[in-house]
Structure formats: structure tokens, C-alpha cells
Design an enzyme around this catalytic site. Structure first.
Site, PDB file in Angstrom:
ATOM      1  N   CYS A 113     -15.220  21.032 -43.262  1.00  0.00           N
ATOM      2  CA  CYS A 113     -13.988  20.241 -43.375  1.00  0.00           C
ATOM      3  C   CYS A 113     -13.206  20.067 -44.750  1.00  0.00           C
ATOM      4  O   CYS A 113     -12.358  19.415 -44.840  1.00  0.00           O
ATOM      5  CB  CYS A 113     -14.582  18.815 -42.845  1.00  0.00           C
ATOM      6  N   HIS A 250      -9.472  13.764 -44.361  1.00  0.00           N
ATOM      7  CA  HIS A 250      -9.863  14.471 -43.220  1.00  0.00           C
ATOM      8  C   HIS A 250     -10.019  13.730 -42.019  1.00  0.00           C
ATOM      9  O   HIS A 250     -10.741  12.671 -41.754  1.00  0.00           O
ATOM     10  CB  HIS A 250     -11.319  15.254 -43.520  1.00  0.00           C
ATOM     11  N   ASN A 280     -11.381  16.003 -33.991  1.00  0.00           N
ATOM     12  CA  ASN A 280     -11.776  16.605 -35.395  1.00  0.00           C
ATOM     13  C   ASN A 280     -11.751  18.074 -35.091  1.00  0.00           C
ATOM     14  O   ASN A 280     -12.415  18.701 -34.686  1.00  0.00           O
ATOM     15  CB  ASN A 280     -13.302  16.142 -35.472  1.00  0.00           C
TER      16      ASN A 280
END
Length: 325
Positions: A113, A250, A280
Site C-alpha cells: 500500500c 492510504h 481498499n
């Protein structure tokens, strides 16, 4: 010394939507449970024959359609991904092959990420050193292909998408103001997808080919780590939170982001996310949030933005940038 700045953006998400109502039919969950714990309402899912390189190519096409210059002189392609089409060749090479730019380097970055922010950090270094002049930093993920849809704690989280940013040399205005990085490799076993080796840090791994996450521990690590690094990054640039226009972490989980913001002097109202409608998307989430803000007229030229990517490794990179578009 040369300077670098972001000059173009493009994104792409598959058309198929996986809503919370859809997930209610797959696992024991509910829309209320998902929204309360994650802030997510839907995510995008790639088709069976659609892979990460396909999404990346579409994101670059979108960038190209919005960019006033040419991409024929791109001299490096950096692709952040954890779901490459192949073990090798790299996804970056597949993007190069499609567009036919022969005089360009191409490589993948596997920082989960944090991949996009690592890619931007590297692009800035390559340009300010004089080695390169125009770099495509792409993030692409097809996380649905490595998600266990029998595990209700993880399958509600992840989606597929791609985004691209163009970083160019600029002799006048620096677009990158400061950066911080850090790694906690001793946490490698709390978020992983097994490969050739079946243990890490003495922990036996689940070798299913699917992602495995200890969400509680990841949450605790991020909430503990990001606020302090947020302050350190501002300090390195000689700025305060009052100088900051936007915070773009993020988009792992909206509740996690709220927890992080509670520990900083920066209001959640000036935080950009993509989690509600995309879930996500790992390395892609930050560029999605940026593009949503561009399209909404929120993000404007010369605004100061703090980007912070964090994830499996465990590793993170934070960047302070001046938006160049």
C-alpha cells in the site's frame, strides 16, 4: 540541481461494482456492519480476463487524454503493484510493450500500500539527480484475484483499480518538498501473501495464494506510526499543519484514517480518501483520492499536500508535495 513536479494524472476502475448488499449474499455480514467498521459502501472488481497490466494501461490512456504534452519522451516507467500479471516479466514491461516506448526503463515496485508514494519518491530522486526527465508512476491492483471470499474480515475490504501520475523535470518550481520513510520488518507476518517460502519471523504462513491479514495489528501499527511521522515530515519541510491544504493517507479503512487524524492537529474534513466507493485498493488508493479531488474542484495548483502510504512489510513513505496542475 533539477527540480521535479507532478504534471498529469489519470485513473481507471473496472465497471463491475461489488456492493455491501452483494457481500451480504456471500458471507455473514451486513451493510451496517461494513460501513460502521470501514466506511466502505462498494468496490470495483476486474473481469475474469482483466489483469493488473490491463488496468494500468487504461489509467495511462486516461492520463494521456488529459495531458497537453506528449508521452513519447517518457524515459522511465515505475509500476507499484502486489498483483502483477506474472512473477516476471514485470507489469511495467507490459505497459511499455503496449505503448511502444522503446527508450524507456521499466520496473515494478512491491511495497504494497506504500507503493505509489515509494514510486513518487524514487521518481523525484531520479529526476533531481539529472538521470531522467519524465517518469510515469503507475499504481495498479487486482486484489479481487487474491482475496479469500470465505473470510468476511478481509473480503469486504478490497477492490481493483489503477492510477497514473506523470512526474517531470521543472527548472523553476520544486514539486517535492520533503519525505520520510520507515520499515518494521518484524511485522511482516501480520499482512502477507505467501510465495516460495512458507514462514516469516518464525511464523508458519498460510500458502493459499490469498492475502492474509491481521487487521487489528495492522490498525494498531498504523495508528501508532503515522501521526508521529506526519509531524516529522512537516518539521523536515519547515512547515506546520496550518500550511497544509490536504492530507491524503492510504485509504485502508475510514475508521483507521479517523483514528490517525484524531492524533494529529489536522482536521478529518481536509483529508482526501477513496475508500467509500472503491474500498481498499492498496497502492492505488492515494491516486484515486487525488483524482476524485481534482474532478470535484477541491485540489488546485500550488496547494500543499501530504501523501502517506503505509502497508505490508511493514513499510511506509510520506511525501510533502506542491500540487503541480
Amino acid at each position: 540541481m533539477s527540480k521535479a513536479k507532478i504534471t498529469a494524472i489519470g485513473t481507471y476502475a473496472p465497471s463491475r461494482r461489488l456492493t455491501n448488499a452483494d457481500l451480504e449474499k456471500i458471507v455473514d455480514t451486513s451493510d451496517e456492519w461494513i460501513v460502521q467498521r470501514t466506511g466502505m459502501r462498494e468496490r470495483r472488481i476486474a473481469d475474469e480476463h482483466q489483469f493488473t497490466s490491463d488496468l494500468c494501461i487504461e489509467a495511462v490512456k486516461n492520463l494521456k487524454s488529459r495531458y497537453k504534452g506528449t508521452l513519447d519522451d517518457v524515459d522511465m516507467i515505475l509500476v507499484a503493484t502486489t498483483t502483477s500479471d506474472y512473477a516476471f516479466p514485470s507489469t511495467a514491461c507490459r505497459v511499455q510493450e503496449y505503448f511502444g516506448w522503446e527508450s524507456t526503463g521499466a520496473l515494478d515496485i512491491n511495497a504494497t500500500c506504500a507503493g505509489l508514494t515509494y514510486g513518487l519518491h524514487l521518481a523525484n530522486g531520479l529526476i533531481t539527480s539529472g538521470l531522467h526527465q519524465k517518469i510515469l508512476v503507475i499504481a495498479g491492483e487486482t486484489l479481487s484475484k487474491v482475496t479469500d471470499y470465505t473470510d468476511r474480515t478481509t473480503c469486504v475490504l478490497f477492490g481493483d483499480a489503477a492510477g497514473a501520475l506523470l512526474v517531470e523535470r521543472d527548472e523553476e518550481t520544486p514539486g517535492f518538498l520533503a519525505s520520510v520513510q520507515g520499515t518494521s520488518g518484524n511485522g511482516g507476518d501480520i499482512l502477507y501473501r505467501a510465495g516460495l517460502r512458507n514462514e516469516i519471523n518464525g511464523v508458519q504462513l498460510v500458502g493459499s495464494g490469498k492475502m492474509v491479514q491481521n487487521g487489528r495489528e495492522v490498525y494498531k501499527w498504523a495508528a501508532r506510526t503515522v501521526p508521529g511521522e506526519f509531524e516529522r515530515l512537516l518539521h523536515k519541510a519547515g512547515l506546520s499543519s496550518d500550511d497544509l491544504d490536504w492530507f491524503v493517507p492510504h485509504s485502508a479503512n475510514l475508521r483507521m484514517i479517523e483514528s490517525i487524524c484524531e492524533k494529529t492537529p489536522f482536521p478529518i474534513e481536509k483529508t482526501l480518501t477513496s475508500v467509500e466507493h472503491y474500498g481498499n485498493t492498496s497502492s492505488v488508493s492515494i491516486v484515486l483520492a487525488l483524482d476524485l479531488a481534482v474532478k470535484a474542484g477541491k485540489l488546485k495548483k500550488d496547494q500543499i499536500v501530504l501523501l502517506f502510504g503505509f502497508g505490508g512489510g511493514l513499510t511506509y513513505t510520506g511525501l510533502l508535495i506542491k500540487w503541480g496542475m
